[in-house]
Design a protein around this motif. Sequence first.
Motif, mmCIF file in Angstrom:
data_model
loop_
_atom_site.group_PDB
_atom_site.id
_atom_site.type_symbol
_atom_site.label_atom_id
_atom_site.label_comp_id
_atom_site.label_asym_id
_atom_site.label_seq_id
_atom_site.Cartn_x
_atom_site.Cartn_y
_atom_site.Cartn_z
ATOM 1 N N LYS A 1 10.297 -5.634 -4.277
ATOM 2 C CA LYS A 1 9.283 -4.703 -3.780
ATOM 3 C C LYS A 1 7.878 -5.296 -3.812
ATOM 4 N N GLU A 2 7.595 -6.191 -4.721
ATOM 5 C CA GLU A 2 6.256 -6.768 -4.839
ATOM 6 C C GLU A 2 6.045 -7.974 -3.930
ATOM 7 N N ILE B 1 1.874 -3.658 3.851
ATOM 8 C CA ILE B 1 3.236 -3.142 3.975
ATOM 9 C C ILE B 1 3.370 -1.856 3.175
ATOM 10 N N GLU B 2 4.246 -0.997 3.666
ATOM 11 C CA GLU B 2 4.586 0.265 3.001
ATOM 12 C C GLU B 2 6.101 0.341 2.923
ATOM 13 N N LEU B 3 6.640 0.518 1.724
ATOM 14 C CA LEU B 3 8.077 0.705 1.561
ATOM 15 C C LEU B 3 8.403 2.148 1.916
ATOM 16 N N ARG B 4 9.344 2.345 2.815
ATOM 17 C CA ARG B 4 9.664 3.696 3.286
ATOM 18 C C ARG B 4 11.088 4.077 2.928
ATOM 19 N N ILE B 5 11.256 5.351 2.587
ATOM 20 C CA ILE B 5 12.570 5.904 2.271
ATOM 21 C C ILE B 5 12.867 7.041 3.236
ATOM 22 N N VAL C 1 0.855 -1.186 0.000
ATOM 23 C CA VAL C 1 0.000 0.000 0.000
ATOM 24 C C VAL C 1 0.894 1.240 0.000
ATOM 25 N N ALA C 2 0.319 2.369 -0.405
ATOM 26 C CA ALA C 2 1.082 3.623 -0.427
ATOM 27 C C ALA C 2 1.355 4.131 0.983
ATOM 28 N N ILE D 1 10.457 -1.256 5.987
ATOM 29 C CA ILE D 1 9.048 -1.536 5.723
ATOM 30 C C ILE D 1 8.229 -1.169 6.954
ATOM 31 N N GLY D 2 7.193 -0.373 6.726
ATOM 32 C CA GLY D 2 6.158 -0.186 7.736
ATOM 33 C C GLY D 2 5.118 -1.252 7.470
#
Length: 95
Positions: free
Chosen positions: A66-67, A22-26, A9-10, A36-37
Amino acid sequence: MGDVPATLVADIDDAPDVPGAIELRIWHDDPEVAGIGFVCPCGCGKEGWLPFQPAPSPSWDWDGNKEAPTLTPSVLQRTGCKWHGWLTAGVWKSA
């Protein structure tokens, strides 16, 4: 509890009712994914943060996918439900 898909998810704040989201965070100054959140896969709604190495311990190794990410070592919610398991190939698996 069975396997739960890690739904990308965004923003996990917008998906508290999606177990395993999950949310990929930078970081603001670095375009690389820093961690990952996630929303706990057990369904309790608790959010967590898993920083990727080389962050100070605790941190996780990420396969770069990422997927359908895989993280090592296992994940343990230290508070609340105390869920323990793995994120493997985009699926949360209970211990």
